[in-house]
Write an enzyme that holds these catalytic residues in place. Structure first.
Site, PDB file in Angstrom:
ATOM      1  NE  ARG A  15      -2.086  -1.844   3.446  1.00 16.48           N
ATOM      2  CZ  ARG A  15      -2.420  -1.835   4.785  1.00 16.48           C
ATOM      3  NH1 ARG A  15      -3.531  -1.655   5.094  1.00 16.48           N
ATOM      4  NH2 ARG A  15      -1.678  -2.509   5.848  1.00 16.48           N
ATOM      5  CE  LYS A  75       0.798  -2.765   9.486  1.00 14.69           C
ATOM      6  NZ  LYS A  75      -0.391  -2.976  10.311  1.00 14.69           N
ATOM      7  CE1 TYR A  94      -5.343   2.114  10.569  1.00 12.77           C
ATOM      8  CE2 TYR A  94      -4.183   1.657   8.243  1.00 12.77           C
ATOM      9  CZ  TYR A  94      -5.379   1.942   8.948  1.00 12.77           C
ATOM     10  OH  TYR A  94      -6.687   1.955   8.399  1.00 12.77           O
ATOM     11  CG  HIS A  96      -2.060  -1.327  15.213  1.00 11.19           C
ATOM     12  ND1 HIS A  96      -3.430  -1.269  15.732  1.00 11.19           N
ATOM     13  CD2 HIS A  96      -2.006  -1.050  13.863  1.00 11.19           C
ATOM     14  CE1 HIS A  96      -4.263  -1.259  14.421  1.00 11.19           C
ATOM     15  NE2 HIS A  96      -3.356  -1.069  13.512  1.00 11.19           N
ATOM     16  CD  GLU A 118      -3.349   2.758  15.642  1.00  6.50           C
ATOM     17  OE1 GLU A 118      -2.649   2.697  16.498  1.00  6.50           O
ATOM     18  OE2 GLU A 118      -3.248   2.994  14.589  1.00  6.50           O
ATOM     19  CB  SER A 134     -12.239  -2.873  10.018  1.00  5.23           C
ATOM     20  OG  SER A 134     -11.396  -2.222  10.825  1.00  5.23           O
ATOM     21  NE  ARG A 203     -22.378  -3.938  14.912  1.00  5.44           N
ATOM     22  CZ  ARG A 203     -22.145  -3.384  13.831  1.00  5.44           C
ATOM     23  NH1 ARG A 203     -22.785  -2.161  13.772  1.00  5.44           N
ATOM     24  NH2 ARG A 203     -21.621  -3.726  12.730  1.00  5.44           N
ATOM     25  CB  SER A 220     -19.792 -13.115  23.062  1.00 14.87           C
ATOM     26  OG  SER A 220     -18.431 -13.488  23.171  1.00 14.87           O
ATOM     27  CB  VAL A 239     -12.140  -9.133  19.839  1.00 18.59           C
ATOM     28  CG1 VAL A 239     -12.246  -8.316  20.837  1.00 18.59           C
ATOM     29  CG2 VAL A 239     -12.928 -10.593  19.819  1.00 18.59           C
ATOM     30  CG  ASP A 270      -2.228  -4.755  12.838  1.00 15.61           C
ATOM     31  OD1 ASP A 270      -0.990  -5.192  12.709  1.00 15.61           O
ATOM     32  OD2 ASP A 270      -2.898  -4.293  12.024  1.00 15.61           O
ATOM     33  CE  LYS A 279       4.597 -18.632  15.468  1.00 21.66           C
ATOM     34  NZ  LYS A 279       5.612 -19.391  15.623  1.00 21.66           N
ATOM     35  CG  MET A 301      -4.806 -10.192   7.200  1.00 25.31           C
ATOM     36  SD  MET A 301      -6.357 -10.623   8.128  1.00 25.31           S
ATOM     37  CE  MET A 301      -7.495 -11.218   6.718  1.00 25.31           C
TER      38      MET A 301
END
Length: 370
Positions: A15, A75, A94, A96, A118, A134, A203, A220, A239, A270, A279, A301
């Site tokens: 990207r 990234k 991003y 993270h 993010e 996402s 939701r 859940s 999640v 991430d 991992k 991804m």
């Protein structure tokens, strides 16, 4: 402002953080844009395209860091870049941080102003700079679950949609946000039997209205996760706890009750991953096996579909980059609370609580730095 567009150097990341069209808009606002040579090649943009839009193409990454007031990535900067970051320089990407203590501590040393895509929030809530990626990652997650369920990859050897007279696969999606909704939609579209879990009744009510009949939204709980994970041919971890580490919802202990060859796709990698055995992996080496369970934990991804991803990402990030460039980061954050929420670090001060809490570091409210 001088804005630097860096070439991505993370493994298999194709990207780019700004398109030539974005450069043209930056120029219209009176800003200069430096683009690292071949930064857009993986997304279908040539250096000539950037030059035609008004950018200056430079050969060395170090030049971008040396000359730019704000540098942009997709990234997080890699270790080879840390020493190039200047005190007071704006880094917009991003990050993270909560999933990477080394990155967090190293960036505290740089003295930079770190604004994380993010954690930027929209005027009506939500995460506008995370949402497009996402969507991509969620849709890809279903594709990867289908692919790695093939026996040639060590999976169960089951077709997600089944065929006439043969039952479809069972797919469990953990999390009903943007990633989970897109993953469930895609898996259901392929014909799988899908369960999507969330803890928010509103939701779940919404998901019940929009999902096809072969997708069942459920509340859940640890018991529900244990029950459905034993039935699943694939589990997609979707999640998100904004800016903080993801909770571990699937433990290694649960593997003994799961189907051999079940595929785990951890889109939350991430943020540390939501499976105990997760991992980070890369597109060049995407899977590994633990106790007979296949893990797909690629941390970028959307980098595999860069033309789609770059267009989606830059549509979202450009308005915020313009605000920073037009007004400076302090004024922009004062005027836009959503952008202020993206402020993760100012100098050596951590200004996002989820990051500070992840590593037991001191937290400084962003307002104290404005």
């Amino acid at each position: 402002m001088i804005v630097g567009v860096l070439k991505e150097i993370k493994s298999q990341e194709n990207r780019v953080c700004m398109t030539p069209a974005g450069v043209e808009v930056m120029k219209q606002h009176g800003h200069s844009v430096l683009v690292e040579a071949s930064a857009g090649a993986g997304s279908g943009f040539s250096d000539a395209d950037y030059q035609a839009a008004g950018a200056k193409v430079v050969a060395a990454q170090s030049e971008i860091y040396a000359q730019s007031d704000m540098v942009m990535h997709v990234k997080e900067p890699q270790p080879s870049e840390y020493a190039m970051v200047r005190p007071g320089q704006i880094v917009f990407t991003y990050f993270h941080f909560a999933a990477d203590e080394k990155l967090t501590r190293e960036f505290m040393k740089t003295g930079a102003v770190s604004i994380a895509y993010e954690t930027v929030t929209g005027p009506h809530g939500g995460l506008p700079l995370l949402t497009p990626m996402s969507e991509v990652a969620g849709r890809m997650a279903a594709q990867e679950a289908a692919k790695y369920n093939e026996r040639v990859h060590g999976g169960r050897g089951i077709l997600l949609g089944g065929v006439t007279g043969v039952a479809p696969a069972t797919v469990l999606v953990l999390g009903g946000g943007i990633v989970g909704t897109n993953a469930a939609m895609m898996a259901a579209g392929l014909g799988a039997k899908v369960y999507i879990l969330d803890m928010n009744l509103d939701r779940l009510r919404y998901l019940s209205e929009i999902m096809p009949k072969n997708c069942t939204p459920l509340m859940s709980s640890p018991a529900m996760i244990r029950e459905l994970s034993a039935q699943a041919d694939a589990i997609i971890g979707a999640v998100l706890v904004v800016g903080a580490k993801a909770p571990k919802l699937i433990t290694r202990e649960m593997f003994k009750d799961m189907k051999p060859g079940c595929v785990l796709v951890d889109v939350a990698i991430d943020q540390g991953g939501c499976f105990e055995t997760s991992k980070a992996t890369t597109h060049s080496d995407p899977i590994y096996e633990v106790d007979g369970i296949i893990h797909y934990c690629v941390a970028n991804m959307p980098g595999a579909v860069p033309i789609t991803s770059t267009m989606a990402l830059t549509n979202a990030t450009l308005p915020y980059a313009l605000q920073i460039a037009d007004k400076g980061w302090k004024a922009a954050c004062k005027e836009n609370v959503g952008l202020k929420n993206g402020l993760n670090m100012v100098g050596d001060k951590i200004t996002f609580k989820g990051v500070a809490d992840a590593f037991g570091l001191p937290y400084t409210p962003a307002d104290a730095c404005l």
